[in-house]
Design a protein around this motif. Sequence first.
Motif, PDB file in Angstrom:
ATOM      1  N   ALA A 315       0.822  -1.216   0.000  1.00 43.36           N
ATOM      2  CA  ALA A 315       0.000   0.000   0.000  1.00 43.36           C
ATOM      3  C   ALA A 315       0.850   1.258   0.000  1.00 43.36           C
ATOM      4  CB  ALA A 315      -0.937  -0.017   1.211  1.00 43.36           C
ATOM      5  N   MET A 316       1.886   1.303   0.851  1.00 41.85           N
ATOM      6  CA  MET A 316       2.693   2.523   0.923  1.00 41.85           C
ATOM      7  C   MET A 316       3.502   2.724  -0.358  1.00 41.85           C
ATOM      8  SD  MET A 316       5.827   1.558   3.501  1.00 41.85           S
ATOM      9  CE  MET A 316       7.292   0.732   2.840  1.00 41.85           C
ATOM     10  N   THR A 317       3.909   1.615  -1.007  1.00 38.55           N
ATOM     11  CA  THR A 317       4.659   1.733  -2.257  1.00 38.55           C
ATOM     12  C   THR A 317       3.766   2.222  -3.385  1.00 38.55           C
ATOM     13  OG1 THR A 317       6.100  -0.086  -1.554  1.00 38.55           O
ATOM     14  CG2 THR A 317       6.130   0.498  -3.886  1.00 38.55           C
ATOM     15  N   LEU A 318       2.584   1.606  -3.525  1.00 37.75           N
ATOM     16  CA  LEU A 318       1.673   2.008  -4.591  1.00 37.75           C
ATOM     17  C   LEU A 318       1.118   3.416  -4.362  1.00 37.75           C
ATOM     18  CD1 LEU A 318      -0.329  -1.297  -5.268  1.00 37.75           C
ATOM     19  CD2 LEU A 318       1.591  -0.334  -6.547  1.00 37.75           C
ATOM     20  N   ALA A 319       0.911   3.782  -3.093  1.00 39.74           N
ATOM     21  CA  ALA A 319       0.392   5.125  -2.804  1.00 39.74           C
ATOM     22  C   ALA A 319       1.344   6.194  -3.317  1.00 39.74           C
ATOM     23  CB  ALA A 319       0.169   5.274  -1.302  1.00 39.74           C
ATOM     24  N   ARG A 320       2.633   5.972  -3.175  1.00 38.20           N
ATOM     25  CA  ARG A 320       3.612   6.958  -3.661  1.00 38.20           C
ATOM     26  C   ARG A 320       3.544   7.058  -5.186  1.00 38.20           C
ATOM     27  NH1 ARG A 320       7.967   9.772  -1.801  1.00 38.20           N
ATOM     28  NH2 ARG A 320       9.671  10.155  -3.272  1.00 38.20           N
ATOM     29  N   PHE A 321       3.431   5.911  -5.866  1.00 41.85           N
ATOM     30  CA  PHE A 321       3.300   5.934  -7.321  1.00 41.85           C
ATOM     31  C   PHE A 321       2.042   6.684  -7.741  1.00 41.85           C
ATOM     32  CE2 PHE A 321       6.557   2.714  -7.408  1.00 41.85           C
ATOM     33  CZ  PHE A 321       7.108   2.793  -8.687  1.00 41.85           C
ATOM     34  N   VAL A 322       0.922   6.385  -7.085  1.00 36.93           N
ATOM     35  CA  VAL A 322      -0.343   7.026  -7.446  1.00 36.93           C
ATOM     36  C   VAL A 322      -0.266   8.530  -7.234  1.00 36.93           C
ATOM     37  CG1 VAL A 322      -2.782   7.223  -6.829  1.00 36.93           C
ATOM     38  CG2 VAL A 322      -1.726   4.960  -7.019  1.00 36.93           C
ATOM     39  N   TRP A 323       0.293   8.960  -6.102  1.00 38.52           N
ATOM     40  CA  TRP A 323       0.362  10.394  -5.819  1.00 38.52           C
ATOM     41  C   TRP A 323       1.251  11.121  -6.827  1.00 38.52           C
ATOM     42  CZ3 TRP A 323      -2.209  13.786  -2.920  1.00 38.52           C
ATOM     43  CH2 TRP A 323      -1.654  15.059  -2.770  1.00 38.52           C
ATOM     44  N   ILE A 324       2.444  10.592  -7.083  1.00 38.87           N
ATOM     45  CA  ILE A 324       3.385  11.284  -7.973  1.00 38.87           C
ATOM     46  C   ILE A 324       2.865  11.295  -9.405  1.00 38.87           C
ATOM     47  CG2 ILE A 324       5.696  11.135  -8.993  1.00 38.87           C
ATOM     48  CD1 ILE A 324       6.729  10.268  -6.250  1.00 38.87           C
ATOM     49  N   PHE A 325       2.387  10.151  -9.901  1.00 38.12           N
ATOM     50  CA  PHE A 325       1.850  10.129 -11.262  1.00 38.12           C
ATOM     51  C   PHE A 325       0.575  10.966 -11.356  1.00 38.12           C
ATOM     52  CE2 PHE A 325       4.816   6.748 -12.021  1.00 38.12           C
ATOM     53  CZ  PHE A 325       5.025   6.760 -13.395  1.00 38.12           C
ATOM     54  N   GLY A 326      -0.244  10.965 -10.284  1.00 38.09           N
ATOM     55  CA  GLY A 326      -1.453  11.788 -10.295  1.00 38.09           C
ATOM     56  C   GLY A 326      -1.140  13.269 -10.360  1.00 38.09           C
ATOM     57  N   CYS A 327      -0.182  13.716  -9.536  1.00 41.38           N
ATOM     58  CA  CYS A 327       0.221  15.130  -9.557  1.00 41.38           C
ATOM     59  C   CYS A 327       0.823  15.512 -10.902  1.00 41.38           C
ATOM     60  CB  CYS A 327       1.227  15.409  -8.437  1.00 41.38           C
ATOM     61  SG  CYS A 327       0.521  15.344  -6.775  1.00 41.38           S
ATOM     62  N   ASP A 328       1.591  14.591 -11.506  1.00 40.03           N
ATOM     63  CA  ASP A 328       2.188  14.866 -12.802  1.00 40.03           C
ATOM     64  C   ASP A 328       1.111  14.995 -13.882  1.00 40.03           C
ATOM     65  OD1 ASP A 328       4.884  15.318 -13.662  1.00 40.03           O
ATOM     66  OD2 ASP A 328       4.684  13.584 -14.985  1.00 40.03           O
ATOM     67  N   ALA A 329       0.066  14.165 -13.782  1.00 39.10           N
ATOM     68  CA  ALA A 329      -1.037  14.260 -14.744  1.00 39.10           C
ATOM     69  C   ALA A 329      -1.783  15.585 -14.585  1.00 39.10           C
ATOM     70  CB  ALA A 329      -1.996  13.083 -14.543  1.00 39.10           C
ATOM     71  N   VAL A 330      -1.951  16.044 -13.355  1.00 42.82           N
ATOM     72  CA  VAL A 330      -2.610  17.331 -13.112  1.00 42.82           C
ATOM     73  C   VAL A 330      -1.784  18.467 -13.709  1.00 42.82           C
ATOM     74  CG1 VAL A 330      -3.292  18.974 -11.330  1.00 42.82           C
ATOM     75  CG2 VAL A 330      -3.851  16.547 -11.067  1.00 42.82           C
ATOM     76  N   LEU A 331      -0.444  18.421 -13.522  1.00 42.54           N
ATOM     77  CA  LEU A 331       0.421  19.440 -14.120  1.00 42.54           C
ATOM     78  C   LEU A 331       0.297  19.457 -15.638  1.00 42.54           C
ATOM     79  CD1 LEU A 331       3.778  19.254 -12.097  1.00 42.54           C
ATOM     80  CD2 LEU A 331       2.110  21.105 -12.120  1.00 42.54           C
ATOM     81  N   ALA A 332       0.297  18.281 -16.241  1.00 43.88           N
ATOM     82  CA  ALA A 332       0.171  18.203 -17.697  1.00 43.88           C
ATOM     83  C   ALA A 332      -1.175  18.768 -18.164  1.00 43.88           C
ATOM     84  CB  ALA A 332       0.319  16.744 -18.145  1.00 43.88           C
ATOM     85  N   LEU A 333      -2.253  18.458 -17.432  1.00 47.34           N
ATOM     86  CA  LEU A 333      -3.573  18.971 -17.788  1.00 47.34           C
ATOM     87  C   LEU A 333      -3.632  20.495 -17.668  1.00 47.34           C
ATOM     88  CD1 LEU A 333      -6.536  18.478 -18.507  1.00 47.34           C
ATOM     89  CD2 LEU A 333      -6.990  18.154 -16.065  1.00 47.34           C
ATOM     90  N   LEU A 334      -3.066  21.026 -16.583  1.00 42.58           N
ATOM     91  CA  LEU A 334      -3.052  22.477 -16.398  1.00 42.58           C
ATOM     92  C   LEU A 334      -2.256  23.168 -17.502  1.00 42.58           C
ATOM     93  CD1 LEU A 334      -2.576  22.736 -12.521  1.00 42.58           C
ATOM     94  CD2 LEU A 334      -4.640  23.261 -13.832  1.00 42.58           C
TER      95      LEU A 334
END
Length: 527
Positions: A315-334
Amino acid sequence: MHPAETFELVFTLLLAILALHWFAERAKLPPSVALLVGGGALAFLPGLPVIELDPELVLVLFLPPLLMDGAYYTALAAFRRHSAGILSLAIGAVVFTTLVVGLVVHWLVPALPWAACFALGAIVSPPDAVSARAVLQRVKLPRRLTTLLEGESLLNDASGLVLFRFAVAAALTGSFDAVDASREFGFLAIGGVVVGAVVGGAWTFLLRRLGDETLMILASLILGWAAYLAGEAIHVSGVISTVTAGLVFGWYQHVVFTASVRIRAGAFWHVMVFLMEAMIFILIGLSLRGVLERVGGFETVLATMAVPVVGVIVAMTLARFVWIFGCDAVLALLNRLGFPIDDPLGPRAATVMSWAGMRGVVTLAVALTVPETMPGRDLMLVAAFAAILVTVLLQGTTLGLVIRAANLSDRGVRPALSLAQAEAAVAAAQLVAVRSQAYADDGTLAHPRLLEGFQRRADQAFQNADDEDTFVDEITAHYDLVLEAVRAGRAELVRLHRAHQISDETLHDLERDLDLEELSATAAKSL
């Protein structure tokens, strides 16, 4: 344990650090891996006492100087430029990981209260500053990624500690107020910044007036503890206070320290930080035996805790992947919508960032502070140690491979001047200073050789700035020859001393000159 036995144990640990670090270098392993595994093996040697870590002592003894050292060498301009990304990792990722781990633990162990589940999430959520440093020193990353990881490791401990404190209070009292928690977190963070800035500024002011080099180095050592203790004494974040003081001190040390103090302090800090980092990892390994004895041994762990512990790590490993990739997707969308806050990392860089989440001493120390009456305490201890072991062994040994496979390029903000151009600017300033005082009052040239030397150096620097590709090859060959000359000079100096043709005083004086020349050439060659 008798005091003499305690000293013998510390001496044995120092010998073990030497041997394990030497083995790690030869085996091309991260030293943290060898020290952690070696400490775990030593813990079960017959006759060795069980090592019980005092969590409060561990935090106050090791954390401030290591945070101070990291902040001292932090590039403040890059830190400010990427502050949004750093805060996203240091606060957002820690909170998100805490929530994800808490949900998974409650799903796997429904009998465990929600607050205890989130307390476990807070324990394993922050990647460790020491672990990050140990790995980052051995790999090469683009400037932006290095700044993000270093900045995250400096600040995320504060987030994890605050979340843990709230979760424990909620578990023991049965009440939790999100608004009050957010308000208190803001007070702790802002208060830590204020205290750190005041302590760092006052320390810098005092350093200017000490005069004695040894006292200045000692004062620089004490600063980290002073900022941490001051922050904790007035109930704000000691971690943020220490980091802030380190940033202030690192910014002003260039004008406070003399060259001699900077060289001596750098050597002293290098050895001290090495010993502290090594001692932390080997102590974590040694604590394995005590943790297992507390929870009933390997059999109990495998029979009752294996599934939830694996769930926590996943859970802690996947959570870091989800957060970083999610934030990167938000930056790309913005960016596509016309709101360019920052450039996205991209999948390869985001993968490297996600995989660089090693846990360490803070995770174990916080787990050891869990009250005896806390539900799920044994699970928290085992999960904390497992998180450290798995992340250091797995991610620590493979991060270099992941970085090489990602084949990242440094597309960060470039400074206005390159190395060669900056060197030319410095040489020009030196030439102006020498030229202004090279002539006597009657107008005659009093220092012709000195002026000629600085003129030649400035001409060469400007030539190198115009042709940097050739400059790199020429500068390497130049300093290789300088180092060969230093080696020849040192060999002749030793021969003269062994032949009783010079005194010990002459040997030491000339040897120091050669040492400084070698350090200067080595530093110039490595730039």
